[in-house]
Design an enzyme around this catalytic site. Structure first.
Site, mmCIF file in Angstrom:
data_model
loop_
_atom_site.group_PDB
_atom_site.id
_atom_site.type_symbol
_atom_site.label_atom_id
_atom_site.label_comp_id
_atom_site.label_asym_id
_atom_site.label_seq_id
_atom_site.Cartn_x
_atom_site.Cartn_y
_atom_site.Cartn_z
ATOM 1 C CG HIS A 1 -102.018 14.469 107.438
ATOM 2 N ND1 HIS A 1 -102.830 13.997 108.450
ATOM 3 C CD2 HIS A 1 -102.721 15.481 106.846
ATOM 4 C CE1 HIS A 1 -103.966 14.687 108.460
ATOM 5 N NE2 HIS A 1 -103.918 15.595 107.507
ATOM 6 C CG ASP B 1 -108.510 12.423 115.718
ATOM 7 O OD1 ASP B 1 -108.102 13.215 114.843
ATOM 8 O OD2 ASP B 1 -109.547 12.615 116.369
ATOM 9 C CG LEU C 1 -99.421 -7.023 110.861
ATOM 10 C CD1 LEU C 1 -100.136 -7.239 112.205
ATOM 11 C CD2 LEU C 1 -98.525 -5.786 110.970
HETATM 12 C C1 FPP Z 1 -106.665 12.390 111.589
HETATM 13 O O1 FPP Z 1 -105.983 13.506 112.110
HETATM 14 C C2 FPP Z 1 -105.847 11.715 110.585
HETATM 15 C C3 FPP Z 1 -106.186 11.531 109.283
HETATM 16 C C4 FPP Z 1 -107.466 11.997 108.707
HETATM 17 C C5 FPP Z 1 -105.269 10.899 108.323
HETATM 18 C C6 FPP Z 1 -104.464 9.747 108.845
HETATM 19 C C7 FPP Z 1 -103.359 9.488 107.885
HETATM 20 C C8 FPP Z 1 -102.086 9.138 108.203
HETATM 21 C C9 FPP Z 1 -101.672 8.828 109.579
HETATM 22 C C10 FPP Z 1 -101.033 9.046 107.152
HETATM 23 C C11 FPP Z 1 -101.264 8.034 106.067
HETATM 24 C C12 FPP Z 1 -101.510 6.664 106.559
HETATM 25 C C13 FPP Z 1 -101.304 5.511 105.859
HETATM 26 C C14 FPP Z 1 -101.780 4.224 106.443
HETATM 27 C C15 FPP Z 1 -100.625 5.444 104.554
HETATM 28 P P1 FPP Z 1 -106.614 14.950 111.901
HETATM 29 O O2 FPP Z 1 -106.075 15.526 110.647
HETATM 30 O O3 FPP Z 1 -108.112 14.869 111.952
HETATM 31 O O4 FPP Z 1 -106.052 15.711 113.173
HETATM 32 P P2 FPP Z 1 -106.761 16.885 113.984
HETATM 33 O O5 FPP Z 1 -108.032 16.335 114.546
HETATM 34 O O6 FPP Z 1 -105.765 17.196 115.050
HETATM 35 O O7 FPP Z 1 -106.982 18.024 113.023
#
Ligand code: FPP
Length: 249
Positions: free
Chosen positions: A42, A25, A136
């Site tokens: 992201h 997050d 893994l």
């Molecule tokens: C949450 O941060 C994150 C996500 C909803 C997406 C996670 C995706 C990645 C790390 C990239 C792709 C991963 C893989 C495994 C291919 P948020 O957007 O909710 O952040 P915020 O709360 O600060 O707005």
């Protein structure tokens, strides 16, 4: 009577090869701090994934489960959703050969039916391409929601009862677990959530029953090996009792 130890590898005496689950997050906030669009965050989050996958095995991690996209994330603006799937596609295309080299087996947890066709193909290709990996297990939760996973499993078990294959009174936890997306995996030992939010957000609701929780204020794109080491060291201080009493000799 069934005891908790009969269920999914829960309890004392299990292997010390760890299952770590992560709610990644804070990508959006990381980007906002830099005046950049959310997708920039992201993309940086994906770098953190690469880094973690390469260093996880040397810290005794055998299973790494990452929450990449929830069933609720469809509510985000369309360009963000499309951008996330494009990142996933890029990751799989660019990284599959390296994952094979690193001995990583990738599995996707979540509802396949709801995925765009291109994503379905990518997911299948990545699972097949990495199926021989044994160093893994990388589980990527995609279009995943804990409550819908439980409902899905309940329906499957109920169908067996309807067909007379199982008696309701004899349903065991293992009958239920074999219908979850995580079938065959041990429950997570440790859950890490980054960005200072202290909640589960519908992640692995059944599987986290006895999992140790570690919350850190670090935003996901900043999460490095040192933060993993800190989380594991916090975990190793915990006394895991699985509902029993302290073992003080
Ligand atoms: C949450 O941060 C994150 C996500 C909803 C997406 C996670 C995706 C990645 C790390 C990239 C792709 C991963 C893989 C495994 C291919 P948020 O957007 O909710 O952040 P915020 O709360 O600060 O707005």
């Amino acid at each position: 009577m069934e005891t908790k130890n009969q269920t999914n590898d829960v309890g004392p005496g299990r292997s010390n090869l760890l299952h770590v689950a992560i709610i990644m997050d804070g990508n959006g906030r990381w980007a906002r701090k830099r005046d950049r669009p959310r997708l920039y965050g992201h993309r940086a989050g994906l770098e953190a994934v690469r880094h973690l996958v390469s260093c996880a095995p040397k810290h005794g991690i055998k299973h790494l489960t990452l929450f990449a996209f929830s069933t609720e994330n469809w509510r985000r603006p369309r360009p963000e959703v499309e951008g996330l799937f494009a990142l996933l596609q890029e990751y799989v295309k660019k990284e599959t050969a390296k994952l094979v080299e690193q001995g990583v087996r990738v599995r996707f947890l979540g509802e396949r039916k709801g995925l765009p066709d291109t994503a379905k193909k990518i997911v299948d290709r990545c699972e097949h391409g990495t199926a021989q990996g044994s160093r893994l297990n990388l589980n990527i939760a995609l279009n995943y929601g804990g409550r819908s996973e439980i409902l899905h499993a309940v329906r499957k078990v109920a169908a067996k009862v309807e067909k007379g294959m199982l008696k309701a009174a004899e349903i065991k936890a293992t009958d239920f677990e074999s219908q979850l997306f995580t079938r065959g995996l041990p429950d997570p030992d440790l859950l890490i959530r980054t960005s200072g939010e202290n909640r589960l957000s519908n992640f692995l609701l059944w599987q986290l029953a006895y999992t140790e929780l570690h919350f850190t204020p670090v935003l996901w794109p900043d999460f490095k090996e040192e933060h993993l080491v800190a989380a594991l060291s916090d975990f190793r201080q915990r006394e895991r009792r699985f509902g029993a009493i302290a073992n003080k000799g």
